[in-house]
Design a protein around this motif. Sequence first.
Motif, PDB file in Angstrom:
ATOM      1  N   THR A  72       0.824  -1.209   0.000  1.00  0.00           N
ATOM      2  CA  THR A  72       0.000   0.000   0.000  1.00  0.00           C
ATOM      3  C   THR A  72       0.858   1.258   0.000  1.00  0.00           C
ATOM      4  O   THR A  72       0.339   2.369   0.060  1.00  0.00           O
ATOM      5  N   ARG A  73       2.167   1.096  -0.035  1.00  0.00           N
ATOM      6  CA  ARG A  73       3.045   2.264  -0.082  1.00  0.00           C
ATOM      7  C   ARG A  73       4.405   1.918  -0.655  1.00  0.00           C
ATOM      8  O   ARG A  73       4.674   0.763  -0.952  1.00  0.00           O
ATOM      9  N   VAL A  74       5.225   2.941  -0.827  1.00  0.00           N
ATOM     10  CA  VAL A  74       6.596   2.731  -1.286  1.00  0.00           C
ATOM     11  C   VAL A  74       7.471   2.599  -0.056  1.00  0.00           C
ATOM     12  O   VAL A  74       7.339   3.375   0.894  1.00  0.00           O
ATOM     13  N   GLY A  75       8.342   1.638  -0.038  1.00  0.00           N
ATOM     14  CA  GLY A  75       9.219   1.497   1.116  1.00  0.00           C
ATOM     15  C   GLY A  75      10.008   0.209   1.049  1.00  0.00           C
ATOM     16  O   GLY A  75      10.162  -0.392  -0.012  1.00  0.00           O
ATOM     17  N   VAL A  76      10.497  -0.202   2.220  1.00  0.00           N
ATOM     18  CA  VAL A  76      11.274  -1.435   2.313  1.00  0.00           C
ATOM     19  C   VAL A  76      10.402  -2.456   3.040  1.00  0.00           C
ATOM     20  O   VAL A  76       9.815  -2.155   4.076  1.00  0.00           O
ATOM     21  N   THR A 106       8.535   3.077   5.651  1.00  0.00           N
ATOM     22  CA  THR A 106       8.583   4.287   4.829  1.00  0.00           C
ATOM     23  C   THR A 106       9.021   5.445   5.716  1.00  0.00           C
ATOM     24  O   THR A 106       8.358   5.741   6.707  1.00  0.00           O
ATOM     25  N   VAL A 132       9.993  -1.962  -2.226  1.00  0.00           N
ATOM     26  CA  VAL A 132       8.766  -2.248  -2.966  1.00  0.00           C
ATOM     27  C   VAL A 132       8.089  -0.934  -3.338  1.00  0.00           C
ATOM     28  O   VAL A 132       8.268   0.081  -2.680  1.00  0.00           O
ATOM     29  N   GLU A 133       7.310  -0.996  -4.420  1.00  0.00           N
ATOM     30  CA  GLU A 133       6.547   0.181  -4.831  1.00  0.00           C
ATOM     31  C   GLU A 133       5.076  -0.040  -4.523  1.00  0.00           C
ATOM     32  O   GLU A 133       4.660  -1.148  -4.170  1.00  0.00           O
ATOM     33  N   TYR A 134       4.306   1.015  -4.688  1.00  0.00           N
ATOM     34  CA  TYR A 134       2.867   0.927  -4.448  1.00  0.00           C
ATOM     35  C   TYR A 134       2.257  -0.085  -5.411  1.00  0.00           C
ATOM     36  O   TYR A 134       2.553  -0.081  -6.599  1.00  0.00           O
TER      37      TYR A 134
END
Lengths: 144, 452
Positions: A72-76, A106, A132-134
């Motif tokens: 659901t978001r960009v992050g690790v 994030t 990872v991306e959204y």
Amino acid sequence: MEKDITRPEEEARVLARILREEGLAELEFEAGQERFVLRAGRRREHPVPAWTGADPVEEALEALEGLAITSTRVGVVHLGDPQGGAVPAPVGATVPQGGIVAWIETMGVHQEVRSPQAGSVLEILVAEGEPVEYGQVLMVLGGG
Amino acid sequence: MFKKILIANRGEIALRILRASRELGLRTVAVHSEVDRDSLHVRLADETFCVGPGPATQSYLNIPNLIAAATIAGADAIHPGYGFLAESPRLLEVCNQHDLTFIGPGLEAMRLMGDKARARQTVDRVGVPVLPGTDEVTGEKEALDFAGVHGYPLMLKAAAGGGGKGMRVAHGPEDLERHFHTARSEAQSAFGDGRIYLEKFLPRARHIEFQVMADSHGHVVHLGERDCSVQRRHQKLIEESPSVVLGPEQRREMGEAAIRATRAAGYSGAGTVEFLFDPDSGAYYFLEMNTRIQVEHPVSEMVTGIDLVKEQIRVAAGHPLGFSQEEIQIQGHAVECRINAEDPEKGFAPSLGTIHDLHLPGGPGIRVDTHLERGYVVQPFYDSLLAKVIAHGRDREEALARMDRALQEMQVGGVRTTIDFHRRLLGTGDFRRGEIHTTFVEAWISGSAPEA
């Protein structure tokens, strides 16, 4: 519409074509007792000019095996509890609806990823600590 | 110099920044919403991140996702383009915290110029004329008192404003009372800040803005003006440089005023100082400073030969400006038409659809900045700008002839566009003679402008 589609794979290809032609992001359907979600795929790291693009249909077909849980978001992504390290949803584990399956970090904040329905983890498509991306598929869930 | 830039935008400006970055030898990171995953700027970028679903609030305005993408990609700078987060002190702050360079001004300058009332005070102190106006107006009584002293018409404006939102013209006390609350609530919903102020409104004035560039070594230059008087509801439609109404003396004087305003703000990077110009008296008044690269920047690039986006990136990386004021020469005349996916027959309502046919104009003196291609889907989530057609010629006559020729060639099938509207507008005697002002288009649309 009397077309008799007996093979699930055939049906999936027909639906995948609809997904692509209509430019849809997501398509849900039921086959027998099972419910599937077809999702247009993601793309990353395109070298130029040799960009060909991953076929979203092929990627959607990959996710056909079950329900895809997406970021659901960009992050690790973290598959283990940021506090204790316990992995709540390894392959084969059964998760309840709303159960935590991973975390996305994030800007230093760990956001829980919860399962939209009960099921067993069929496949994990990301590695611990991977960016990872959204919308990226994190894992695939089979019928509970 | 930077090594990798994250482009926090979409559409033609994302492509424009990508091109400048690539020419500077930098790697590019594109971000996109789910509906933009096949966009040109995404396909051309070295790395890409999907940052959210279609609605901009969840994708292009999602600061945590943008910062996470920049950090993961190892970018050293973020270019915000225009719109979205280009004038967001919040993004700038977060960039600073994460060791990312925000390609734009510093935090203080952005805050100062973003607060329209403080901006007015700042430039006023360095002798830049401002329109008679107020600081924040909190009640109708206060507004009516100001009107009693300065008369009508008056403009109600959002303190945090821009882009024509939260702006209302009052022609009398009834208007003022009626618009006071509308303007406040519009400002609140558009900018999250309901503060408004009043300014004297000059209906027949021209909108003339100066492009400025400043570096972090104390150099400030201007790159001449753009005349953006052709507007509809405070949205610019056609921009040109130089302005037909400015003589060399006037240009020098206003250019110097723009530089003083820029210095007073402690500004660095590319910016625009906007003025209202009264052609009858020759008087000019500071309106506001835009702390970003603007949609209409190509007009100045065509007449100066300077790549503003590349210069903006170089300056953000700490390099001194690549040219002095004396080296900036205005060559010929340039005009830009904004081609929007709108239906002029239906009150400029947005037109959505898939582009199934496309021919972009070319030939001598024509530049087209666009993200369009066959199969592109015009989405409801974003602004309606499809393409910017820019024509450059030896003089205004040649530039306008080239523009007309280019718009005849241009074909966009699948959505309604403003191409023909622009051709008719360019063909009016008023425009040909350069006798235009900021309310000209609305008057022309309603049929009250005299035709040649």
